[in-house]
Design a protein around this motif. Structure first.
Motif, PDB file in Angstrom:
ATOM      1  N   ALA A   1      -1.128  -4.032  -6.037  1.00  0.00           N
ATOM      2  CA  ALA A   1      -1.813  -2.937  -6.736  1.00  0.00           C
ATOM      3  C   ALA A   1      -1.278  -2.692  -8.138  1.00  0.00           C
ATOM      4  CB  ALA A   1      -1.702  -1.653  -5.919  1.00  0.00           C
TER       5      ALA A   1
ATOM      6  N   THR B   1       8.202  -4.646  -0.610  1.00  0.00           N
ATOM      7  CA  THR B   1       6.778  -4.441  -0.886  1.00  0.00           C
ATOM      8  C   THR B   1       6.244  -5.569  -1.743  1.00  0.00           C
ATOM      9  OG1 THR B   1       5.135  -2.775  -1.550  1.00  0.00           O
ATOM     10  CG2 THR B   1       6.971  -3.104  -3.042  1.00  0.00           C
TER      11      THR B   1
ATOM     12  N   THR C   1       0.810  -1.225   0.000  1.00  0.00           N
ATOM     13  CA  THR C   1       0.000   0.000   0.000  1.00  0.00           C
ATOM     14  C   THR C   1       0.841   1.272   0.000  1.00  0.00           C
ATOM     15  OG1 THR C   1      -0.141  -0.058   2.418  1.00  0.00           O
ATOM     16  CG2 THR C   1      -1.919  -1.122   1.188  1.00  0.00           C
TER      17      THR C   1
ATOM     18  N   THR D   1       7.052   1.456  -9.733  1.00  0.00           N
ATOM     19  CA  THR D   1       7.052   2.915  -9.589  1.00  0.00           C
ATOM     20  C   THR D   1       7.392   3.314  -8.160  1.00  0.00           C
ATOM     21  OG1 THR D   1       5.302   2.974 -11.257  1.00  0.00           O
ATOM     22  CG2 THR D   1       5.713   4.993 -10.048  1.00  0.00           C
ATOM     23  N   THR D   2       6.859   2.581  -7.199  1.00  0.00           N
ATOM     24  CA  THR D   2       7.173   2.849  -5.795  1.00  0.00           C
ATOM     25  C   THR D   2       8.656   2.629  -5.522  1.00  0.00           C
ATOM     26  OG1 THR D   2       4.953   2.352  -4.975  1.00  0.00           O
ATOM     27  CG2 THR D   2       6.765   2.071  -3.418  1.00  0.00           C
TER      28      THR D   2
ATOM     29  N   LYS E   1       2.320   3.964  -1.736  1.00  0.00           N
ATOM     30  CA  LYS E   1       2.243   4.590  -3.053  1.00  0.00           C
ATOM     31  C   LYS E   1       3.538   5.360  -3.340  1.00  0.00           C
ATOM     32  CE  LYS E   1      -2.788   5.152  -3.231  1.00  0.00           C
ATOM     33  NZ  LYS E   1      -3.896   6.115  -3.359  1.00  0.00           N
ATOM     34  N   PRO E   2       3.840   5.588  -4.614  1.00  0.00           N
ATOM     35  CA  PRO E   2       5.079   6.300  -4.971  1.00  0.00           C
ATOM     36  C   PRO E   2       5.239   7.652  -4.278  1.00  0.00           C
ATOM     37  CG  PRO E   2       4.115   5.299  -6.922  1.00  0.00           C
ATOM     38  CD  PRO E   2       3.130   5.093  -5.816  1.00  0.00           C
TER      39      PRO E   2
ATOM     40  N   THR F   1       1.619  -1.174  -8.772  1.00  0.00           N
ATOM     41  CA  THR F   1       2.414   0.059  -8.792  1.00  0.00           C
ATOM     42  C   THR F   1       3.778  -0.122  -8.129  1.00  0.00           C
ATOM     43  OG1 THR F   1       1.324   0.764  -6.750  1.00  0.00           O
ATOM     44  CG2 THR F   1       0.385   1.562  -8.816  1.00  0.00           C
TER      45      THR F   1
ATOM     46  N   TYR G   1      -5.452  -0.696  -1.706  1.00  0.00           N
ATOM     47  CA  TYR G   1      -5.260   0.555  -0.977  1.00  0.00           C
ATOM     48  C   TYR G   1      -6.388   0.799   0.015  1.00  0.00           C
ATOM     49  CZ  TYR G   1      -1.630   1.684  -4.396  1.00  0.00           C
ATOM     50  OH  TYR G   1      -0.506   1.666  -5.180  1.00  0.00           O
TER      51      TYR G   1
ATOM     52  N   PRO H   1      -5.787  -2.759  -7.373  1.00  0.00           N
ATOM     53  CA  PRO H   1      -5.564  -1.482  -6.686  1.00  0.00           C
ATOM     54  C   PRO H   1      -6.500  -1.245  -5.501  1.00  0.00           C
ATOM     55  CG  PRO H   1      -5.561  -1.186  -9.065  1.00  0.00           C
ATOM     56  CD  PRO H   1      -6.059  -2.579  -8.797  1.00  0.00           C
TER      57      PRO H   1
END
Length: 207
Positions: free
Chosen positions: A66, A62, A36, A71-72, A38-39, A68, A147, A144
């Motif tokens: 999700a 992580t 969870t 990117t995170t 996020k970037p 992402t 989250y 996603p």
């Protein structure tokens, strides 16, 4: 972390880091078991820790539930993280860790590991995974919604299987919503075994 009113906010984590450093740790491990982080939150969190503790090695873990995760991880690396946990392509994504090759490509040669080396590892594990394919959960893509419900990556596949076994397979969406509610009923707790199991069982009972 950036949600208004969230008790696990930047101040909470920095106070936790201060306590851990005071104990004499040699490494700081950040385990984002539900994926969870996020970037934008990663940039702020890792940046704040790095500013406060310039010499402290930071290791981030992580799950890519999700979608992402890469990117995170790039945000973490740019903010000063020393280590991130990746998985080879054939074992990556979804409830596992983000793809090693995708991360290397995103950093474009700045990670010190070649994409050829990653592909060599992956060729072995791609064949190995086929031997265990009959045991896999039938997850098709990223979620996603993690989250909101915050189900840890390791539990997500297990909970889906459990839901199917107790006759809730067709109510999976309701079960995930109930997990979110059960978590809040229990005080928005840290969800790692055994606490995640408690939340999951209560969610199924509620449905």
């Amino acid at each position: 972390m950036l949600k208004p009113g969230k008790k696990y906010n930047l101040e909470y984590y920095l106070e936790t880091v201060d306590a851990i450093v005071k104990m004499g740790t040699h490494f700081l491990g950040i385990k984002d078991m539900a994926g969870t982080l996020k970037p934008a939150a990663a940039k702020i969190l890792i940046g704040a820790i790095r500013e406060r503790y310039p010499q402290l090695p930071i290791h981030v873990h992580t799950h890519d539930s999700a979608g992402t995760g890469v990117t995170t991880y790039v945000a973490c690396a740019n903010a000063g993280a020393d280590i991130v946990d990746c998985a080879v392509n054939s074992m990556s994504g979804l409830t596992s860790q983000p793809s090693l090759s995708a991360f290397l490509a995103a950093l474009d040669g700045e990670a010190g590991v070649t994409e050829d080396a990653a592909r060599t590892l992956d060729s072995y594990w791609a064949e190995m995974r086929l031997l265990y394919s009959c045991f896999e959960a039938d997850l098709k893509g990223p979620d996603p919604e993690v989250y909101n419900h915050e189900i840890p990556g390791g539990q997500l596949t297990n909970l889906l299987f459990q839901a199917q076994q107790v006759g809730l397979g067709e109510q999976w969406l309701e079960t995930k919503k109930a997990y979110e509610a059960a978590n809040m009923l229990l005080g928005d707790i840290v969800k790692v075994t055994p606490t995640s199991k408690v939340v999951g069982d209560l969610a199924q009972f509620m449905v």
